[in-house]
Design an enzyme around this catalytic site. Structure first.
Site, PDB file in Angstrom:
ATOM      1  N   THR A 137      35.121  37.205  37.241  1.00  0.00           N
ATOM      2  CA  THR A 137      36.578  37.162  37.139  1.00  0.00           C
ATOM      3  C   THR A 137      37.040  35.971  36.311  1.00  0.00           C
ATOM      4  O   THR A 137      36.328  34.958  36.214  1.00  0.00           O
ATOM      5  CB  THR A 137      37.179  37.063  38.561  1.00  0.00           C
ATOM      6  OG1 THR A 137      38.535  36.654  38.474  1.00  0.00           O
ATOM      7  CG2 THR A 137      36.453  36.032  39.422  1.00  0.00           C
ATOM      8  N   ASP A 138      38.256  36.073  35.752  1.00  0.00           N
ATOM      9  CA  ASP A 138      38.820  34.916  35.037  1.00  0.00           C
ATOM     10  C   ASP A 138      39.272  33.826  36.007  1.00  0.00           C
ATOM     11  O   ASP A 138      39.581  32.717  35.585  1.00  0.00           O
ATOM     12  CB  ASP A 138      39.993  35.361  34.146  1.00  0.00           C
ATOM     13  CG  ASP A 138      41.164  35.971  34.908  1.00  0.00           C
ATOM     14  OD1 ASP A 138      41.039  36.194  36.129  1.00  0.00           O
ATOM     15  OD2 ASP A 138      42.216  36.225  34.282  1.00  0.00           O
ATOM     16  N   GLU A 139      39.301  34.144  37.311  1.00  0.00           N
ATOM     17  CA  GLU A 139      39.772  33.141  38.277  1.00  0.00           C
ATOM     18  C   GLU A 139      38.833  31.943  38.370  1.00  0.00           C
ATOM     19  O   GLU A 139      39.204  30.899  38.884  1.00  0.00           O
ATOM     20  CB  GLU A 139      39.984  33.786  39.651  1.00  0.00           C
ATOM     21  CG  GLU A 139      41.001  34.903  39.581  1.00  0.00           C
ATOM     22  CD  GLU A 139      41.523  35.352  40.942  1.00  0.00           C
ATOM     23  OE1 GLU A 139      41.505  34.551  41.888  1.00  0.00           O
ATOM     24  OE2 GLU A 139      41.946  36.513  41.033  1.00  0.00           O
ATOM     25  N   TYR A 162      37.524  32.435  47.141  1.00  0.00           N
ATOM     26  CA  TYR A 162      37.073  33.605  46.369  1.00  0.00           C
ATOM     27  C   TYR A 162      36.554  33.174  44.997  1.00  0.00           C
ATOM     28  O   TYR A 162      35.415  33.464  44.619  1.00  0.00           O
ATOM     29  CB  TYR A 162      38.217  34.619  46.201  1.00  0.00           C
ATOM     30  CG  TYR A 162      37.961  35.646  45.113  1.00  0.00           C
ATOM     31  CD1 TYR A 162      36.920  36.564  45.220  1.00  0.00           C
ATOM     32  CD2 TYR A 162      38.750  35.687  43.954  1.00  0.00           C
ATOM     33  CE1 TYR A 162      36.668  37.497  44.203  1.00  0.00           C
ATOM     34  CE2 TYR A 162      38.513  36.619  42.949  1.00  0.00           C
ATOM     35  CZ  TYR A 162      37.469  37.517  43.080  1.00  0.00           C
ATOM     36  OH  TYR A 162      37.214  38.432  42.077  1.00  0.00           O
ATOM     37  N   LYS A 166      32.726  33.244  43.335  1.00  0.00           N
ATOM     38  CA  LYS A 166      32.381  33.957  42.096  1.00  0.00           C
ATOM     39  C   LYS A 166      31.819  32.971  41.061  1.00  0.00           C
ATOM     40  O   LYS A 166      30.867  33.276  40.348  1.00  0.00           O
ATOM     41  CB  LYS A 166      33.606  34.675  41.521  1.00  0.00           C
ATOM     42  CG  LYS A 166      34.131  35.827  42.347  1.00  0.00           C
ATOM     43  CD  LYS A 166      33.162  36.983  42.485  1.00  0.00           C
ATOM     44  CE  LYS A 166      32.931  37.752  41.214  1.00  0.00           C
ATOM     45  NZ  LYS A 166      32.114  38.978  41.459  1.00  0.00           N
TER      46      LYS A 166
HETATM   47  P1  NAD Z   1      36.649  45.975  45.813  1.00  0.00           P
HETATM   48  O1  NAD Z   1      36.939  44.989  46.890  1.00  0.00           O
HETATM   49  O2  NAD Z   1      37.616  47.081  45.583  1.00  0.00           O
HETATM   50  O3  NAD Z   1      35.213  46.641  46.039  1.00  0.00           O
HETATM   51  C1  NAD Z   1      34.098  45.912  46.426  1.00  0.00           C
HETATM   52  C2  NAD Z   1      33.013  46.893  46.843  1.00  0.00           C
HETATM   53  O4  NAD Z   1      31.837  46.114  47.187  1.00  0.00           O
HETATM   54  C3  NAD Z   1      33.370  47.714  48.073  1.00  0.00           C
HETATM   55  O5  NAD Z   1      33.011  49.073  47.868  1.00  0.00           O
HETATM   56  C4  NAD Z   1      32.527  47.104  49.176  1.00  0.00           C
HETATM   57  O6  NAD Z   1      32.142  48.026  50.193  1.00  0.00           O
HETATM   58  C5  NAD Z   1      31.308  46.605  48.413  1.00  0.00           C
HETATM   59  N1  NAD Z   1      30.639  45.496  49.104  1.00  0.00           N
HETATM   60  C6  NAD Z   1      31.219  44.389  49.643  1.00  0.00           C
HETATM   61  N2  NAD Z   1      30.292  43.613  50.221  1.00  0.00           N
HETATM   62  C7  NAD Z   1      29.091  44.222  50.038  1.00  0.00           C
HETATM   63  C8  NAD Z   1      27.768  43.904  50.407  1.00  0.00           C
HETATM   64  N3  NAD Z   1      27.484  42.786  51.085  1.00  0.00           N
HETATM   65  N4  NAD Z   1      26.768  44.752  50.052  1.00  0.00           N
HETATM   66  C9  NAD Z   1      27.040  45.893  49.354  1.00  0.00           C
HETATM   67  N5  NAD Z   1      28.287  46.255  49.006  1.00  0.00           N
HETATM   68  C10 NAD Z   1      29.312  45.430  49.342  1.00  0.00           C
HETATM   69  O7  NAD Z   1      36.453  45.097  44.488  1.00  0.00           O
HETATM   70  P2  NAD Z   1      36.923  45.401  43.007  1.00  0.00           P
HETATM   71  O8  NAD Z   1      38.341  45.034  42.854  1.00  0.00           O
HETATM   72  O9  NAD Z   1      36.466  46.749  42.632  1.00  0.00           O
HETATM   73  O10 NAD Z   1      36.072  44.300  42.211  1.00  0.00           O
HETATM   74  C11 NAD Z   1      34.739  44.584  41.794  1.00  0.00           C
HETATM   75  C12 NAD Z   1      34.181  43.343  41.101  1.00  0.00           C
HETATM   76  O11 NAD Z   1      34.994  42.984  39.991  1.00  0.00           O
HETATM   77  C13 NAD Z   1      34.121  42.121  42.006  1.00  0.00           C
HETATM   78  O12 NAD Z   1      32.913  41.443  41.752  1.00  0.00           O
HETATM   79  C14 NAD Z   1      35.310  41.276  41.563  1.00  0.00           C
HETATM   80  O13 NAD Z   1      35.060  39.907  41.755  1.00  0.00           O
HETATM   81  C15 NAD Z   1      35.386  41.622  40.082  1.00  0.00           C
HETATM   82  N6  NAD Z   1      36.723  41.543  39.489  1.00  0.00           N
HETATM   83  C16 NAD Z   1      37.771  42.223  40.034  1.00  0.00           C
HETATM   84  C17 NAD Z   1      39.023  42.150  39.423  1.00  0.00           C
HETATM   85  C18 NAD Z   1      40.205  42.928  39.973  1.00  0.00           C
HETATM   86  O14 NAD Z   1      41.317  42.761  39.461  1.00  0.00           O
HETATM   87  N7  NAD Z   1      40.039  43.786  40.971  1.00  0.00           N
HETATM   88  C19 NAD Z   1      39.204  41.372  38.279  1.00  0.00           C
HETATM   89  C20 NAD Z   1      38.103  40.702  37.755  1.00  0.00           C
HETATM   90  C21 NAD Z   1      36.877  40.797  38.352  1.00  0.00           C
END
Ligand code: NAD
Length: 337
Positions: A137-139, A162, A166
């Site tokens: 993430t950019d965070e 968080y 990351k």
């Molecule tokens: P989300 O919270 O919607 O989904 C996370 C998934 O990971 C879920 O299906 C959950 O069941 C699974 N999970 C959690 N803990 C687990 C574990 N211990 N073992 C196996 N599975 C597990 O997240 P998202 O928004 O889809 O984000 C996905 C990735 O992208 C993350 O790494 C996040 O940091 C990164 N990201 C998200 C955003 C955003 O805006 N949503 C932006 C930048 C980066």
């Protein structure tokens, strides 16, 4: 090399959109490993019928289980989404973020190293083209003032449990490249929005509260700025980095769509006023209510995506105004409205 891709967190928001996209490609075997936390929804997965797809329920923190998955499915590519991802939850329950985001990432790196390499910088036969893509993430870069953009050179300065978890995982990924020569690439992306996002996040909350005519909570003065990226644009960028990214490098992905939170809320209300007008003739925007700010709330994030644009030819296809219309229609359908 026949690709056997392990997608972690494929039942979450971005992971499910990515699986649906990846399944449109041929000659690929996909294994989705997900713990199915509260954030997961298997119904979001709509895999193409002829795709070789397997779902495995499990925890990336379980070392033996992760090793077994690598062996059993002969994994040679990883796209690692699984994470605890909600900043508010990291403030109330940081422990789960340390476990999944840091320890879980370490387990995956270690399993990739054991299965793909004989020794540092020596690949096992047939694993020379293996890839590990870490989704971040950019965070991790902290917060910006009114000007400036995050580049791949910006120093890390995470401000929430968080983003700190990351950032730690990004450092582990980096160390596996420099120490062992593990073939890794990392993407750091701005805020995503679009179909299949969990109810708890900002845009689904605004849409849900508006259509149920409840007050729409906006933190602080609503002036915090995020750089919004439509989720399918993110998925295309990830796939491009997986295919063509330079090993050991990081790529920032962002949509050049900086918007204040209050603008997001007002735009959604205006669209709903048009497509689903209230009987009272009032505007949904009357429901917007400012609430106490999130502790340590970062003011502004904005991405300079020129590296992925210039080196890999990626560019965001949606702007916020086109993407948000599609997103609202998707949620109205989800809620049968
Ligand atoms: P989300 O919270 O919607 O989904 C996370 C998934 O990971 C879920 O299906 C959950 O069941 C699974 N999970 C959690 N803990 C687990 C574990 N211990 N073992 C196996 N599975 C597990 O997240 P998202 O928004 O889809 O984000 C996905 C990735 O992208 C993350 O790494 C996040 O940091 C990164 N990201 C998200 C955003 C955003 O805006 N949503 C932006 C930048 C980066």
């Amino acid at each position: 090399m026949f690709k056997s891709v392990l997608v972690t967190g494929g039942a979450g928001f971005i992971g499910s959109n990515f699986l649906n996209y990846l399944s449109t490609f041929s000659d690929i075997k996909i294994v989705n490993l997900d713990k199915l936390t509260y954030a997961a929804n298997l119904e979001n997965i709509k895999i193409q019928k002829d795709c070789d797809y397997t779902f495995v329920k499990g925890d990336i923190c379980d070392t033996q289980f992760v090793q077994k998955v690598f062996e059993e499915y002969k994994i040679n590519s990883v796209v690692h989404f699984a994470a605890e991802s909600h900043v508010d939850n990291s403030i109330t329950n940081p422990g789960a973020f340390i476990d999944t985001n840091i320890v879980g990432t370490f387990n995956l790196l270690q399993a990739a190293y054991k299965n793909w390499m004989e020794a540092p910088n020596v690949f096992k036969t047939g694993m020379e083209n293996a890839r590990f893509l870490h989704v971040s993430t950019d965070e991790v870069y902290g917060t910006l003032g009114k000007t400036g953009l995050f580049t791949e050179e910006t120093s890390y300065a995470p401000n929430s449990p968080y983003s700190a978890s990351k950032a730690s995982s990004d450092m582990l990924v980096r160390s596996y490249f420099h120490t062992y020569g593990l073939p890794v690439v990392t993407t750091n992306c701005s805020n995503n929005y679009g179909p299949r996002q969990h109810n708890e996040k900002l845009i689904p909350t605004i849409i849900r509260k508006a259509i149920s005519q409840e007050s729409i909570p906006i933190y602080g003065d609503g002036k915090n700025i995020r750089d919004w990226l439509y989720v399918l644009d993110h998925c295309k960028g990830i796939n491009l980095v997986l295919e063509k990214g330079k090993l050991g490098e990081t790529y920032n992905i962002g949509g050049k769509n900086e918007r204040e939170n209050i603008y997001i809320a007002k735009t959604i209300c205006e669209i709903l006023d048009k497509i689903k007008p209230l009987e009272s003739q009032k505007s949904y925007s009357d429901l917007i209510t400012y609430v106490k700010d999130r502790p340590g709330h970062d003011f502004r994030y904005a991405i300079d995506a020129s590296k992925i644009e210039n080196e890999l030819g990626w560019c965001a296809e949606e702007n916020f105004e086109s993407g948000i219309e599609k997103t609202i229609h998707w949620y109205l359908e989800k809620y049968n409205l």
